[in-house]
Design a protein around this motif. Structure first.
Motif, PDB file in Angstrom:
ATOM      1  N   UNK A 182       0.844  -1.202   0.000  1.00 45.96           N
ATOM      2  CA  UNK A 182       0.000   0.000   0.000  1.00 45.96           C
ATOM      3  C   UNK A 182       0.881   1.255   0.000  1.00 45.96           C
ATOM      4  N   UNK A 183       1.923   1.227   0.822  1.00 47.95           N
ATOM      5  CA  UNK A 183       2.852   2.368   0.912  1.00 47.95           C
ATOM      6  C   UNK A 183       3.509   2.626  -0.442  1.00 47.95           C
ATOM      7  N   UNK A 184       4.002   1.564  -1.073  1.00 54.91           N
ATOM      8  CA  UNK A 184       4.644   1.698  -2.388  1.00 54.91           C
ATOM      9  C   UNK A 184       3.665   2.238  -3.423  1.00 54.91           C
ATOM     10  N   UNK A 185       2.425   1.729  -3.415  1.00 56.93           N
ATOM     11  CA  UNK A 185       1.433   2.167  -4.395  1.00 56.93           C
ATOM     12  C   UNK A 185       1.041   3.622  -4.177  1.00 56.93           C
ATOM     13  N   UNK A 186       1.009   4.051  -2.907  1.00 58.58           N
ATOM     14  CA  UNK A 186       0.698   5.461  -2.634  1.00 58.58           C
ATOM     15  C   UNK A 186       1.763   6.368  -3.242  1.00 58.58           C
TER      16      UNK A 186
ATOM     17  N   UNK B 136      -6.510   6.311  -6.456  1.00 60.18           N
ATOM     18  CA  UNK B 136      -5.684   5.254  -5.873  1.00 60.18           C
ATOM     19  C   UNK B 136      -4.826   5.810  -4.743  1.00 60.18           C
ATOM     20  N   UNK B 137      -4.265   6.990  -4.950  1.00 55.40           N
ATOM     21  CA  UNK B 137      -3.442   7.623  -3.928  1.00 55.40           C
ATOM     22  C   UNK B 137      -4.258   7.908  -2.671  1.00 55.40           C
ATOM     23  N   UNK B 138      -5.478   8.411  -2.859  1.00 56.75           N
ATOM     24  CA  UNK B 138      -6.353   8.686  -1.717  1.00 56.75           C
ATOM     25  C   UNK B 138      -6.713   7.403  -0.975  1.00 56.75           C
ATOM     26  N   UNK B 139      -6.997   6.348  -1.739  1.00 59.92           N
ATOM     27  CA  UNK B 139      -7.361   5.072  -1.126  1.00 59.92           C
ATOM     28  C   UNK B 139      -6.201   4.523  -0.282  1.00 59.92           C
ATOM     29  N   UNK B 140      -4.996   4.591  -0.830  1.00 60.89           N
ATOM     30  CA  UNK B 140      -3.820   4.122  -0.088  1.00 60.89           C
ATOM     31  C   UNK B 140      -3.574   4.977   1.156  1.00 60.89           C
ATOM     32  N   UNK B 141      -3.724   6.290   1.002  1.00 66.35           N
ATOM     33  CA  UNK B 141      -3.522   7.191   2.144  1.00 66.35           C
ATOM     34  C   UNK B 141      -4.528   6.917   3.248  1.00 66.35           C
ATOM     35  N   UNK B 142      -5.772   6.653   2.856  1.00 68.44           N
ATOM     36  CA  UNK B 142      -6.810   6.352   3.851  1.00 68.44           C
ATOM     37  C   UNK B 142      -6.479   5.085   4.632  1.00 68.44           C
TER      38      UNK B 142
END
Length: 240
Positions: free
Chosen positions: A97-101, A139-145
């Motif tokens: 998740x961190x990498x994808x963010x 996607x960035x928002x989803x990972x951050x959440x």
């Protein structure tokens, strides 16, 4: 103007963008809407305003255009605190998740630079870039959440759907997605009610139990959303 009036009066684009800026908005979407009026932006703007159609907005004369009664609601959407944490802070289950963010952020920035360099007559190419940038910001928002959820609760929200949906035909996919839309709506209302109750409770055992119940329901909601998105992807693929 209220959102209901905007829909009834013909959905004038610039006025719609102005109304969107006065509800709990997504900052990436507001930037996209403000940049240009396209077929995609018009439809997306309508979808977003429908979510807030029953809100009563503060009359413009009571505030400057940059201020809204919903400021305190939209600020959390604009502050993603997880970016300040190193990857070592999170358990191995969240490293992807961190990498994808991080990856989605840099990809979106790169595409934004490409979009800015396009000639004005490249409308189709610009639309493709806009849609991909929007997908990356989502996607960035989803990972951050998910990362923020771990920071505040030390619990892990699901990131990928484990359920196999490959055996469903197109009508079954549509029926299952419709059912999920209804379940997601109900679950969000339940969470709103529980969160209000949680804020009112005094510290103690009841609040701890409600905290755990609340977060379990959030995790279940996340699974519903992942399944709904997976179904939409399969429906779009099957409809081509």
């Amino acid at each position: 103007m209220e959102i209901k009036e905007w829909f009834a009066s013909g959905c004038e684009y610039k006025k719609g963008v102005e109304l969107y800026s006065k509800v709990p908005y997504n900052s990436h979407l507001l930037t996209l809407f403000s940049r240009s009026e396209t077929a995609y932006n018009r439809e997306k703007l309508k979808q977003e305003l429908k979510k807030h159609i029953h809100l009563t907005l503060v009359p413009e004369k009571q505030e400057t255009p940059s201020v809204s009664v919903y400021k305190e609601l939209r600020e959390p959407l604009q502050k993603k605190t997880s970016g300040s944490r190193p990857i070592s802070y999170y358990p191995p289950e969240l490293h992807e998740v961190y990498h994808d963010r991080v990856s989605s952020f840099y990809k979106a920035c790169s595409l934004k630079a490409q979009l800015n360099s396009l000639a004005e007559d490249k409308a189709e190419e610009a639309l493709v870039l806009q849609m991909e940038i929007f997908r990356l910001w989502e996607e960035n928002d989803r990972c951050s959440d998910i990362l923020n959820h771990y920071e505040t609760t030390k619990r892990i929200l699901p990131y990928k759907l484990q359920e196999d949906l490959s055996g469903m035909n197109l009508p079954e996919l549509f029926r299952e997605r419709q059912k999920l839309y209804q379940n997601i709506s109900k679950r969000r209302k339940t969470l709103d009610s529980l969160e209000k109750k949680y804020k009112e409770l005094e510290e103690g055992k009841k609040k701890i139990l409600l905290f755990n119940s609340l977060n379990k329901k959030k995790e279940e909601l996340q699974i519903m959303i992942l399944k709904k998105d997976n179904l939409t992807e399969k429906i779009n693929h099957a409809s081509k």
